[in-house]
Design a protein around this motif. Structure first.
Motif, mmCIF file in Angstrom:
data_model
loop_
_atom_site.group_PDB
_atom_site.id
_atom_site.type_symbol
_atom_site.label_atom_id
_atom_site.label_comp_id
_atom_site.label_asym_id
_atom_site.label_seq_id
_atom_site.Cartn_x
_atom_site.Cartn_y
_atom_site.Cartn_z
ATOM 1 N N GLN A 226 1.684 6.699 -3.048
ATOM 2 C CA GLN A 226 0.290 6.503 -2.658
ATOM 3 C C GLN A 226 0.047 5.056 -2.204
ATOM 4 O OE1 GLN A 226 -2.532 6.927 -5.835
ATOM 5 N NE2 GLN A 226 -4.252 7.248 -4.445
ATOM 6 N N GLN A 227 0.639 4.098 -2.912
ATOM 7 C CA GLN A 227 0.460 2.692 -2.543
ATOM 8 C C GLN A 227 1.061 2.394 -1.166
ATOM 9 O OE1 GLN A 227 -1.219 0.127 -4.088
ATOM 10 N NE2 GLN A 227 -2.020 1.750 -5.417
ATOM 11 N N ILE A 228 2.220 2.974 -0.870
ATOM 12 C CA ILE A 228 2.835 2.747 0.443
ATOM 13 C C ILE A 228 1.994 3.385 1.540
ATOM 14 C CG2 ILE A 228 4.869 3.160 1.856
ATOM 15 C CD1 ILE A 228 5.236 1.087 -0.389
ATOM 16 N N ARG A 229 1.452 4.573 1.274
ATOM 17 C CA ARG A 229 0.610 5.257 2.252
ATOM 18 C C ARG A 229 -0.658 4.443 2.534
ATOM 19 N NH1 ARG A 229 0.847 9.623 -0.002
ATOM 20 N NH2 ARG A 229 -1.066 9.604 -1.252
ATOM 21 N N LEU A 230 -1.273 3.920 1.494
ATOM 22 C CA LEU A 230 -2.474 3.091 1.672
ATOM 23 C C LEU A 230 -2.157 1.806 2.427
ATOM 24 C CD1 LEU A 230 -4.123 3.483 -1.875
ATOM 25 C CD2 LEU A 230 -4.905 4.493 0.288
ATOM 26 N N LEU A 231 -0.980 1.245 2.152
ATOM 27 C CA LEU A 231 -0.590 0.010 2.829
ATOM 28 C C LEU A 231 -0.378 0.260 4.322
ATOM 29 C CD1 LEU A 231 0.073 -2.980 2.333
ATOM 30 C CD2 LEU A 231 2.445 -2.317 1.929
ATOM 31 N N GLU A 232 0.252 1.367 4.652
ATOM 32 C CA GLU A 232 0.458 1.705 6.062
ATOM 33 C C GLU A 232 -0.880 1.957 6.761
ATOM 34 O OE1 GLU A 232 4.902 3.689 6.206
ATOM 35 O OE2 GLU A 232 3.204 4.964 5.611
ATOM 36 N N GLN A 233 -1.799 2.586 6.065
ATOM 37 C CA GLN A 233 -3.130 2.787 6.653
ATOM 38 C C GLN A 233 -3.824 1.453 6.894
ATOM 39 O OE1 GLN A 233 -5.185 5.421 3.957
ATOM 40 N NE2 GLN A 233 -3.916 7.212 4.475
ATOM 41 N N GLU A 234 -3.672 0.562 5.955
ATOM 42 C CA GLU A 234 -4.293 -0.763 6.068
ATOM 43 C C GLU A 234 -3.682 -1.547 7.225
ATOM 44 O OE1 GLU A 234 -6.843 -3.936 5.034
ATOM 45 O OE2 GLU A 234 -6.796 -1.887 4.252
ATOM 46 N N MET A 235 -2.355 -1.454 7.373
ATOM 47 C CA MET A 235 -1.669 -2.199 8.426
ATOM 48 C C MET A 235 -1.797 -1.507 9.787
ATOM 49 S SD MET A 235 -0.373 -4.914 7.009
ATOM 50 C CE MET A 235 -1.861 -4.930 6.002
ATOM 51 N N GLY A 236 -2.111 -0.208 9.769
ATOM 52 C CA GLY A 236 -2.250 0.531 11.014
ATOM 53 C C GLY A 236 -0.926 0.830 11.690
ATOM 54 N N THR A 237 0.146 0.932 10.905
ATOM 55 C CA THR A 237 1.465 1.217 11.479
ATOM 56 C C THR A 237 2.360 1.804 10.404
ATOM 57 O OG1 THR A 237 3.318 0.274 12.729
ATOM 58 C CG2 THR A 237 2.433 -1.054 10.940
ATOM 59 N N VAL A 238 3.433 2.487 10.859
ATOM 60 C CA VAL A 238 4.413 3.048 9.932
ATOM 61 C C VAL A 238 5.389 1.955 9.542
ATOM 62 C CG1 VAL A 238 6.249 4.742 9.642
ATOM 63 C CG2 VAL A 238 4.183 5.347 10.928
ATOM 64 N N LEU A 239 5.629 1.816 8.252
ATOM 65 C CA LEU A 239 6.528 0.774 7.749
ATOM 66 C C LEU A 239 7.896 1.328 7.363
ATOM 67 C CD1 LEU A 239 3.968 -1.090 5.427
ATOM 68 C CD2 LEU A 239 4.671 -1.740 7.751
ATOM 69 N N LEU A 240 7.947 2.604 6.974
ATOM 70 C CA LEU A 240 9.185 3.213 6.497
ATOM 71 C C LEU A 240 9.438 4.546 7.193
ATOM 72 C CD1 LEU A 240 8.715 2.641 2.649
ATOM 73 C CD2 LEU A 240 10.440 1.515 4.084
ATOM 74 N N HIS A 241 10.699 4.742 7.592
ATOM 75 C CA HIS A 241 11.144 6.069 8.006
ATOM 76 C C HIS A 241 11.602 6.790 6.757
ATOM 77 C CE1 HIS A 241 10.776 5.275 12.231
ATOM 78 N NE2 HIS A 241 11.667 4.289 12.217
ATOM 79 N N ARG A 242 11.068 8.014 6.532
ATOM 80 C CA ARG A 242 11.401 8.775 5.339
ATOM 81 C C ARG A 242 12.228 9.980 5.721
ATOM 82 N NH1 ARG A 242 6.343 6.863 5.435
ATOM 83 N NH2 ARG A 242 5.344 5.945 3.573
ATOM 84 N N SER A 243 13.266 10.216 4.963
ATOM 85 C CA SER A 243 14.051 11.444 5.113
ATOM 86 C C SER A 243 14.352 11.953 3.717
ATOM 87 C CB SER A 243 15.356 11.173 5.889
ATOM 88 O OG SER A 243 16.247 10.415 5.106
ATOM 89 N N THR A 244 14.978 13.107 3.623
ATOM 90 C CA THR A 244 15.267 13.682 2.311
ATOM 91 C C THR A 244 16.326 12.893 1.568
ATOM 92 O OG1 THR A 244 16.890 15.170 3.345
ATOM 93 C CG2 THR A 244 14.644 16.014 3.029
#
Length: 302
Positions: free
Chosen positions: A36-54
């Motif tokens: 949740q914290q990473i998602r909020l941070l990306e929303q705040e920055m307005g960009t994707v910070l991490l590529h996520r895979s399984t």
């Protein structure tokens, strides 16, 4: 802003650990809280910070740039914590001590001289003044004060020594002036006044055996605002004055001064205090007070 700083620290942990679960274990929070914290941070920055895979996480280009800044912030915070711990638990940094010039020269410096040499990482400032020094305003760690009592309940006062006033004169003065048998005889003698002391013209005497009390009002033809000069005037035979018992042994040994009316006690008695603003103090303050207390405890009790 504080939420962003927290999220930035979590982001660094995720990158360093390579997973949300690893960061969660390091930080002692749940994996969903990290996500949740990473998602909020990306929303705040307005960009994707991490590529996520399984199987793994990887930084985006923006995430790589942002990670450098976040990592610097986390390192700075860790260094700040280390520095605070050093200041609290080691004898380093600044130490500000307030006292009077007389206490400073006669006692505080002799008490601390070897201790200061043993701790070269301490930056020590002595504020020596006869005025009342505000501990908060002048950032004083320890004030060494002499007083019959301390009425300010906001201060933490640690008594270190008891002392009293001694009426004294030079042998030359006593041999050339009328004898002094009771406090009442003092009105016929020269008195060196100390203008630092409020009400210094009235002196209260109590007989050590009978308990009789007398109050004598002195008049001073010669006065000063400096204890060192006052003592010099007395030693040169210009009159009588009062000195602290803790400062008298040297003069007794050299024959420079003689106690007058030893069967009468001057009131009030005084206490030497180490004063701080709070009871809990950094180790450097605690050790300094311990050294001062040890010094005063070894002085002859009078």
């Amino acid at each position: 802003m504080l939420d962003n700083l927290r999220s930035m620290a979590i982001f660094v942990s995720v990158v360093d650990r390579g997973s949300f679960s690893g960061a969660a274990r390091e930080l002692g929070i749940t994996t969903s809280a990290v996500s949740q914290q990473i998602r909020l941070l990306e929303q705040e920055m307005g960009t994707v910070l991490l590529h996520r895979s399984t199987r793994k996480l990887s930084l985006t280009e923006a995430g790589g740039v942002f990670y450098q800044s976040c990592n610097e912030m986390v390192l700075a915070a860790k260094q700040g914590r280390v520095r605070i711990n050093e200041l609290r638990n080691e004898l380093v940094g600044d130490l500000r001590i307030a006292t009077s010039p007389e206490l400073g020269v006669n006692h505080v410096l002799p008490a601390l001289s070897s201790w200061l040499q043993g701790h070269p990482q301490l930056n020590v400032h002595f504020e020596a003044d006869n005025r009342y020094i505000d501990l908060i305003e002048e950032r004083i760690d320890i004030a060494v004060r002499l007083s019959p009592s301390l009425a300010d309940s906001s201060l933490i006062a640690r008594p270190m020594a008891q002392t009293r006033l001694i009426l004294c004169a030079s042998p030359e003065y006593l041999s050339s002036h009328p004898p002094i048998q009771t406090p009442a005889d003092l009105v016929h003698h020269e008195h060196i006044g100390l203008t630092l002391v409020k009400g210094h013209h009235d002196r209260h005497f109590r007989h050590r055996i009978t308990g009789e009390e007398q109050v004598v009002r002195f008049t001073s033809r010669v006065s000063t605002n400096n204890v060192f000069l006052m003592r010099s005037l007395v030693e040169q035979g210009h009159g009588l004055t009062m000195l602290l018992s803790v400062d008298m042994p040297e003069s007794y040994a050299t024959g420079g001064l003689v106690e007058v009316l030893p069967e009468w006690e001057l009131q009030p008695n005084y206490t030497v205090y180490a004063i701080t603003l709070r009871r809990e103090q950094p180790l450097k303050v605690v050790r300094c007070i311990e050294t001062l207390t040890q010094y005063f405890s070894q002085m002859q009790a009078i």
